[in-house]
Design an enzyme around this catalytic site. Sequence first.
Site, PDB file in Angstrom:
ATOM      1  N   GLY A   1      12.945 -29.435  50.775  1.00 35.88           N
ATOM      2  CA  GLY A   1      13.416 -28.073  50.523  1.00 35.88           C
ATOM      3  C   GLY A   1      12.590 -27.275  49.530  1.00 35.88           C
ATOM      4  O   GLY A   1      11.913 -27.838  48.670  1.00 35.88           O
TER       5      GLY A   1
ATOM      6  N   ASN B   1      14.330 -21.692  46.457  1.00 35.49           N
ATOM      7  CA  ASN B   1      15.007 -20.388  46.378  1.00 35.49           C
ATOM      8  C   ASN B   1      16.455 -20.403  46.873  1.00 35.49           C
ATOM      9  O   ASN B   1      17.287 -19.638  46.388  1.00 35.49           O
ATOM     10  CB  ASN B   1      14.189 -19.319  47.112  1.00 35.49           C
TER      11      ASN B   1
ATOM     12  N   LYS C   1      14.826 -34.255  50.162  1.00 30.18           N
ATOM     13  CA  LYS C   1      14.152 -34.076  48.865  1.00 30.18           C
ATOM     14  C   LYS C   1      14.226 -32.610  48.468  1.00 30.18           C
ATOM     15  O   LYS C   1      13.594 -31.754  49.078  1.00 30.18           O
ATOM     16  CB  LYS C   1      12.671 -34.486  48.941  1.00 30.18           C
TER      17      LYS C   1
ATOM     18  N   SER D   1      13.459 -29.311  45.999  1.00 27.95           N
ATOM     19  CA  SER D   1      12.314 -28.935  45.167  1.00 27.95           C
ATOM     20  C   SER D   1      12.495 -29.539  43.779  1.00 27.95           C
ATOM     21  O   SER D   1      13.610 -29.639  43.274  1.00 27.95           O
ATOM     22  CB  SER D   1      12.241 -27.415  45.053  1.00 27.95           C
TER      23      SER D   1
ATOM     24  N   THR E   1       1.767 -25.982  52.264  1.00 33.30           N
ATOM     25  CA  THR E   1       2.465 -27.271  52.343  1.00 33.30           C
ATOM     26  C   THR E   1       2.774 -27.604  53.802  1.00 33.30           C
ATOM     27  O   THR E   1       2.653 -28.756  54.224  1.00 33.30           O
ATOM     28  CB  THR E   1       3.769 -27.233  51.511  1.00 33.30           C
TER      29      THR E   1
ATOM     30  N   GLU F   1       9.763 -24.249  58.367  1.00 35.02           N
ATOM     31  CA  GLU F   1      10.208 -22.891  58.020  1.00 35.02           C
ATOM     32  C   GLU F   1       9.331 -22.449  56.864  1.00 35.02           C
ATOM     33  O   GLU F   1       9.513 -22.889  55.728  1.00 35.02           O
ATOM     34  CB  GLU F   1      11.685 -22.915  57.593  1.00 35.02           C
TER      35      GLU F   1
ATOM     36  N   GLY G   1       6.349 -19.387  55.039  1.00 36.55           N
ATOM     37  CA  GLY G   1       6.360 -18.086  54.376  1.00 36.55           C
ATOM     38  C   GLY G   1       6.023 -16.930  55.307  1.00 36.55           C
ATOM     39  O   GLY G   1       5.837 -17.107  56.511  1.00 36.55           O
TER      40      GLY G   1
ATOM     41  N   CYS H   1      11.866 -15.880  51.861  1.00 38.14           N
ATOM     42  CA  CYS H   1      10.752 -16.055  52.803  1.00 38.14           C
ATOM     43  C   CYS H   1      10.641 -14.920  53.811  1.00 38.14           C
ATOM     44  O   CYS H   1       9.549 -14.514  54.182  1.00 38.14           O
ATOM     45  CB  CYS H   1      10.931 -17.364  53.547  1.00 38.14           C
TER      46      CYS H   1
ATOM     47  N   GLU I   1      15.794 -23.105  63.083  1.00 32.46           N
ATOM     48  CA  GLU I   1      17.009 -23.611  62.456  1.00 32.46           C
ATOM     49  C   GLU I   1      18.177 -22.750  62.934  1.00 32.46           C
ATOM     50  O   GLU I   1      17.991 -21.671  63.489  1.00 32.46           O
ATOM     51  CB  GLU I   1      16.882 -23.556  60.924  1.00 32.46           C
TER      52      GLU I   1
HETATM   53  P1  NDP Z   1       6.239 -25.402  48.440  1.00 34.26           P
HETATM   54  O1  NDP Z   1       5.537 -25.394  49.741  1.00 34.26           O
HETATM   55  O2  NDP Z   1       5.440 -25.459  47.208  1.00 34.26           O
HETATM   56  O3  NDP Z   1       7.251 -26.641  48.368  1.00 34.26           O
HETATM   57  C1  NDP Z   1       8.241 -26.871  49.352  1.00 34.26           C
HETATM   58  C2  NDP Z   1       8.682 -28.321  49.274  1.00 34.26           C
HETATM   59  O4  NDP Z   1       7.619 -29.166  49.737  1.00 34.26           O
HETATM   60  C3  NDP Z   1       9.001 -28.771  47.845  1.00 34.26           C
HETATM   61  O5  NDP Z   1      10.082 -29.668  47.858  1.00 34.26           O
HETATM   62  C4  NDP Z   1       7.709 -29.460  47.443  1.00 34.26           C
HETATM   63  O6  NDP Z   1       7.840 -30.362  46.386  1.00 34.26           O
HETATM   64  C5  NDP Z   1       7.336 -30.150  48.753  1.00 34.26           C
HETATM   65  N1  NDP Z   1       5.935 -30.521  48.859  1.00 34.26           N
HETATM   66  C6  NDP Z   1       4.870 -30.003  48.209  1.00 34.26           C
HETATM   67  N2  NDP Z   1       3.734 -30.619  48.618  1.00 34.26           N
HETATM   68  C7  NDP Z   1       4.089 -31.538  49.545  1.00 34.26           C
HETATM   69  C8  NDP Z   1       3.364 -32.477  50.348  1.00 34.26           C
HETATM   70  N3  NDP Z   1       2.044 -32.583  50.285  1.00 34.26           N
HETATM   71  N4  NDP Z   1       4.060 -33.258  51.199  1.00 34.26           N
HETATM   72  C9  NDP Z   1       5.401 -33.161  51.304  1.00 34.26           C
HETATM   73  N5  NDP Z   1       6.144 -32.300  50.567  1.00 34.26           N
HETATM   74  C10 NDP Z   1       5.497 -31.485  49.702  1.00 34.26           C
HETATM   75  O7  NDP Z   1       7.194 -24.129  48.452  1.00 34.26           O
HETATM   76  P2  NDP Z   1       8.095 -23.564  47.276  1.00 34.26           P
HETATM   77  O8  NDP Z   1       9.092 -24.591  46.874  1.00 34.26           O
HETATM   78  O9  NDP Z   1       7.222 -22.967  46.236  1.00 34.26           O
HETATM   79  O10 NDP Z   1       8.909 -22.413  48.047  1.00 34.26           O
HETATM   80  C11 NDP Z   1       8.362 -21.176  48.305  1.00 34.26           C
HETATM   81  C12 NDP Z   1       7.810 -21.093  49.708  1.00 34.26           C
HETATM   82  O11 NDP Z   1       8.799 -21.492  50.635  1.00 34.26           O
HETATM   83  C13 NDP Z   1       7.410 -19.698  50.088  1.00 34.26           C
HETATM   84  O12 NDP Z   1       6.182 -19.709  50.760  1.00 34.26           O
HETATM   85  C14 NDP Z   1       8.511 -19.272  51.039  1.00 34.26           C
HETATM   86  O13 NDP Z   1       8.125 -18.295  51.951  1.00 34.26           O
HETATM   87  C15 NDP Z   1       8.877 -20.547  51.695  1.00 34.26           C
HETATM   88  N6  NDP Z   1      10.239 -20.479  52.220  1.00 34.26           N
HETATM   89  C16 NDP Z   1      10.429 -20.418  53.574  1.00 34.26           C
HETATM   90  C17 NDP Z   1      11.701 -20.258  54.097  1.00 34.26           C
HETATM   91  C18 NDP Z   1      11.941 -20.214  55.578  1.00 34.26           C
HETATM   92  O14 NDP Z   1      13.061 -20.519  56.003  1.00 34.26           O
HETATM   93  N7  NDP Z   1      10.982 -19.838  56.411  1.00 34.26           N
HETATM   94  C19 NDP Z   1      12.876 -20.123  53.233  1.00 34.26           C
HETATM   95  C20 NDP Z   1      12.558 -20.268  51.834  1.00 34.26           C
HETATM   96  C21 NDP Z   1      11.281 -20.418  51.355  1.00 34.26           C
HETATM   97  P3  NDP Z   1       7.802 -29.821  44.860  1.00 34.26           P
HETATM   98  O15 NDP Z   1       7.808 -28.351  44.856  1.00 34.26           O
HETATM   99  O16 NDP Z   1       8.999 -30.406  44.272  1.00 34.26           O
HETATM  100  O17 NDP Z   1       6.519 -30.340  44.287  1.00 34.26           O
END
Ligand code: NDP
Length: 487
Positions: free
Chosen positions: A145, A148, A171, A173, A227, A245, A247, A279, A461
């Site tokens: 996850g 946000n 998992k 954030s 990611t 899902e 950005g 997002c 979703e």
């Molecule tokens: P991130 O991509 O940084 O992180 C998302 C999740 O992936 C976190 O739990 C993170 O862990 C985990 N992660 C990071 N690197 C890896 C990896 N190499 N392998 C597996 N898991 C990994 O996004 P943010 O948390 O910063 O969220 C913001 C982003 O999410 C924006 O781009 C937004 O647009 C998008 N988003 C999309 C939505 C949609 O439904 N389309 C809804 C909400 C947000 P950790 O951060 O704990 O290190």
Amino acid sequence: MIYTHFIDGALTTGLNRRSWINYNPANNNPLGEVCQANDEDIEAAVNSSEKAFQIWKSKTGAERGRVLITAANILRSRLEQIALSETQDVGKPISESLAVDVSSAADALEYFGGMAAGIHGEFFDLKNAFGYTRREPLGICAGIGAWNYPIQIAAWKAAPALACGNSMIFKPSELTPATALELAKAFMEAGAPPGLFNVVQGDGRVGAMLVDHPGIAKISLTGSVSTGKKIFAGAVAQLKQVTLELGGKSPLIIFEDADIHNAVSAAMLANFYTQGEVCSNGTRVFVNRKIFDNFLRQLKDRTEKIRLGDPADPDTQMGAIISKAHMEKITRFIDSGKSSGATLLTGGFRPGKDFKGRDISSGNFLAPAIFADCDDSMEICREEIFGPVLSILSFDSEEEVIGRANNTPFGLSAGVFTNDLKRGHRVIHQLQAGTCWINNYNITPIELPFGGYKQSGQGRENSLAAIQHYTQLKSVYVELGNVESPY
Ligand code: NDP
């Protein structure tokens, strides 16, 4: 306070003692320590999820549905407590956590709980034979996850996965470890077998361990495009199924015949809800030149009246940015906008006091920003900022604005405001985006599929569409005659 894992039906700090501090974005005071899962913790979670899967998949859909609906009722009965926890973790106004976050998580559990008994295959009448299909679960699914909408994201993934007979390891954030644990507790209290919904805490490395684990059948990520690409590559190596899902940099198009008050309301919702950390936000607001000045005047006026401040105050309309690091990233985008020649009409600064005069200088607060005199090629009009920064652009013709709206590698969402019914549909049908609105913005009912085109995602979703992404189809041929053989 320690944010533990939730494995095999119980809170656990796991085997790894390493942890870090989680901060409240509104004041940067520590909320508690977060555990970081290691290989042994992941192994324990997978073993327990496998046991739960064997029990869960043999239940009827009605039995599974009952657990989901009971869990929804438990969430609703704890609405205020969970909403406050979400607000402290994310920095969003309590009015939002109460009205949207926890409620939409419960909606998802009710919707898929109600659907569980109706998940079925098809029957085919064949010559001297018949065939049928079965929608079977995939096994253990991993949910990863973003920060946000923590509980909403967890529930949007868990509800369809569990309704279809899978188990899930989630998992959250690393920045928002709290409310996935509340969902796990609710499932247990509702009668789920231990291990059906496990939570493992940690950073991206923990997410990567889940992606790589051969015992996990499917990955569903809500996160950034970068990611998403890494996870997709990891999942492809083992041919795992994925839902992504990601950005966006979505367009919101306002035609000259639109109801201006409604259009301004939507532009604000599309940019400033949850501090702009959404997002699907419509961050490129295209306004027809004939109404541009009037629209801008009303937008600026109403934006400056947004009540920014203490997220726990029910009167607050805009809270704090998730972290100092993210606030600095948004500030860099604002500097980029100014240096590229756009005009910062309002906001973009760090206020010292909130709307009730309270000192908020220790929190991550940023006044909502509007940029005018923008150009499609500017960084602020191309990159996802994920903060309260709106770019307004003018246009003359329908054809021109459709081309400019689609000129992006993203395709999550799009919106159109017009009172011309034909134009509304005509334009929306040409926009390259998976989730669209006519005369509103960012409304996401559980009944409608949600997801992106192009680099904004894979799969959907919510809605019936989610069932396809959490099941595999088995075809069965049944012979009613003799075997015709050339031998
Ligand atoms: P991130 O991509 O940084 O992180 C998302 C999740 O992936 C976190 O739990 C993170 O862990 C985990 N992660 C990071 N690197 C890896 C990896 N190499 N392998 C597996 N898991 C990994 O996004 P943010 O948390 O910063 O969220 C913001 C982003 O999410 C924006 O781009 C937004 O647009 C998008 N988003 C999309 C939505 C949609 O439904 N389309 C809804 C909400 C947000 P950790 O951060 O704990 O290190």
